[in-house]
Enzyme design. Sequence first.
Site, mmCIF file in Angstrom:
data_model
loop_
_atom_site.group_PDB
_atom_site.id
_atom_site.type_symbol
_atom_site.label_atom_id
_atom_site.label_comp_id
_atom_site.label_asym_id
_atom_site.label_seq_id
_atom_site.Cartn_x
_atom_site.Cartn_y
_atom_site.Cartn_z
ATOM 1 N N ASP A 159 1.152 -1.126 0.058
ATOM 2 C CA ASP A 159 -0.044 -0.276 -0.274
ATOM 3 C C ASP A 159 1.067 1.348 0.602
ATOM 4 O O ASP A 159 2.108 1.229 0.054
ATOM 5 C CB ASP A 159 -0.890 0.019 1.305
ATOM 6 N N ASN A 214 31.888 -38.959 8.133
ATOM 7 C CA ASN A 214 30.587 -37.643 7.652
ATOM 8 C C ASN A 214 30.249 -37.081 9.428
ATOM 9 O O ASN A 214 29.382 -36.025 8.897
ATOM 10 C CB ASN A 214 28.968 -38.864 8.217
#
Length: 930
Positions: A373, A765
């Site tokens: 707006d 990992n």
Amino acid sequence: MTMLTPRTPAELAPPGRSRRERRAAGLESRTRLVGERLAGLSAAPGVRALQSVDASPGGLTRAEAALRLERHGPNAVAQERAPRWYVQLAKAFRNPFIAVLVLLAAVMYWQDPADPGVVILSVMVGISGLLRFWQEFRSGRAADALAQLVTTTCAVQRRAGSGSLPTTLEVPMDQVVPGDVVKLAAGDLIPADLRLLTAKDLMISQAALTGESLPVAKADTRVQDLGQQVTTDPAEADNLALMGTSVTSGTATGVVVATGSGTWFGSMAGALVGERPQTSFDAGVRKVSFLLIRFMLVMVPVVFMINGLTKGDWDEAFLFGIAVAVGLTPEMLPMVVSANLARGAVAMARRKVVVKRLDAIQNLGAMDVLCTDKTGTLTEDRIALDRYLDVHGNEDGEVLEYGYLNAHFQTGLRNLMDRAVIDRVGEAEEVVVDTRFSMVDEIPFDFARRRMSVVLARNPLVDGSGDAGPVEQAEQAEQAEHSEHVEHVEHVEHVMITKGAVEEVLALCTHMTDRGERVELTEQLRWHVTRIAEDNNRRGLRVLAVATRTITDPRDTYGVADEDRLTLVGFLAFLDPPKADAARALEALADKGITVKVVTGDNELVAARVCADVGIDVGTVVLGPSTDALDDAELRALAARTTVFAKVNPVQKARIVRALRADGHTVGFLGDGINDAAALRDADVGISVDTAVDIARESADIILLEKDLTVLEQGVLQGRTTFGNTIKYIRMTASSNFGNVFSVLVASAFIPFQPMLAIMLLVQNLVYDIAQLATPWDRMDEEYLRKPRNWDAKGIGRFMVTVGPISSIFDIAMFLIMWHVFAADSAADQSLFQSGWFVEGLLSQTLIVHMIRTRKIPFLQSRASWPVMVTTVLAVLTGLWLPFSPLASSLGFVALPAGYFPWLIGVLLAYCTLTQLVKTWYIRRFGTWL
């Protein structure tokens, strides 16, 4: 105007659309029907409105009100509330990768309850979910704390019984029922949809509902109430007052024709509960997740079969396959994403931004269209006097002085434009002329005349000598035409100053002031001054005319009949001024690839003027009602080429947002009114402010503590940094994991033993993942932050198969070195082989962090942040230490010979060189890296 044309849900969402699209279409159809009903009540006489709700001008009896409250329920609209904490906690773990990790942990536990991998995976899952839960739970509480205390009662006429006289009661708003007669005064909130029965000087602020910056006048219905011309928009009806608006001045009574979800606002609020639409973040994460899961589902069975067939040990092959599955799964992805988003939320909080939904941070970075707006975002959200013009359109201080005197001396409620005139005199440091005059009488403003006048006498202290200001000089010039020999004229004359709507004031003028001369207002001159006013109207300014009359037969009281034979002095022009930094902020957003579209409920002239003032290329302004007849495809095409939408109602705003999203854009919506709530929810990222109405804050994902595009720009940069660091992790992990598994496939096919034990794969990992925990604290290259970024599953897959096999080349090189140089070519020496590949694999994976994190040359042209440098160095040191550590024997390692390390350095240098060459080719070929 024409009546609303109702469209059925089937017309709005043809068969084949999603459940949410069908629900949105149903709600849109319902809103249209509610609007049609209200428009019908507006067009009908007031008596008909009372009959429609079985009410009388005296109001309901208390017994009738109680029955209707039971029948219709509380006067409340649907609102979304934060879920219970345990629901939020459960949702925090709803992620495809978390599901995979839980499944892998369950299989590992079934194989070996003492397997440390079970604990590792469980910790990863727990940290990821709890981190996301805590941040969103805390942000939700911060957003709730912004709730504002508002008036909760209204004045309602009710009777004790059918024969009793009505009395005015203060009734809680949620107990207002259809048929109640409500009394309104300045400052009141409208509790429900009302058909006005009486109104006097009523001005209502509809900014929260329609976006109009100025209050609107409602009809003066004291004389007759036969209804008005049919309108397409209930907000435009001058005898309706809608829930969600407020009274700025005047008084009125109205009958309640709808409450709760039956109101125009309530019919739109239904779109604000239930499942949220899927955002670009949700769709991107899902696509990337299932891409990686598909890779895992293909690669793991292949590794399992090759190991089982070549080694003959199917149990060991199964364990190794599970380890490969863990290796392929970016198990830290949920935690890294959550940590990235949480860190982004903390950083944005320092910039006065509350993040309610963590995912919205990435959507903010991906945003390429911002719908906003204009009021309060591009403008200062206040009415200011922009110019004071003479009859030729030139700035004239005399007009300002007359306007100031009129505004200053009136005794009624000053409106926003009166205050703007008074403020302008103070701001411009003009001479305060009110000390030269005293009040005699006033003719108050009313909506039939659309003007007000004050009558002033000059104070006797002013003798009319050479220090007289322009007002006194003008009066003396006017008086001189009537008498050349009047002495001390200031003691025997009054001056009337009239200010009001141009058409009404001009109709009373017979003369005008032209460069200090009072001249007759001929038809040609009347056309000329009318054109001046119209030109300013077309520029989006609200224009008032100022006129005067010198009264030579003074008296104590004056009336409307005295507003005659006026002299037009000039015009006052008002607007909601653009923010000083709005143009720069818009330019900054454009530089970052964000297109700003203005979607406002205000009129097209004001919208075009403000947008032009802040540097927006306005083009053709599209009015909201013109979009109603368009189907979805036509609206998508229109939205793509339109920059400014005006006179847009809430349903139309939400449709425009959905059309832009359907066209492939990531859409942000910035709004603070009731009329913005549906669009806030339908956008990828809904942005509101702390001063917004409750329902807008509840619908938003992000709340700005300052309604400022500059703050938003900083949020966009933070969003892109957050997303960039997330993509780094995914590409690093996916490519290196894919390379590792590819190497395992090759080794499994040609080596008579396991190339690496399952526990080694898990440790490798884990160390690598811990090294990447600092990724959220990394910096992004400036080039990356210049344009919106979004999820690209296809690009990630391409990156995996391009960059991943590079590490396999050097893994195979290390296999050959260990096999031929160090004679690790039998089962008896497999520990040496496995230790050598473990160290090379871990170090190459760690180096890839620095190679992938930037499209530039690492260390030379772009350096990682210090947390990333520290964690990667620690990972390298850990990898080198483990084969020599006390843990070596339990993990299956053996000490590596000194001759191994020169070979290791050579392999790693060659690996970095080839990766940089492939990176350069990849960027030239595909135009992107991260």
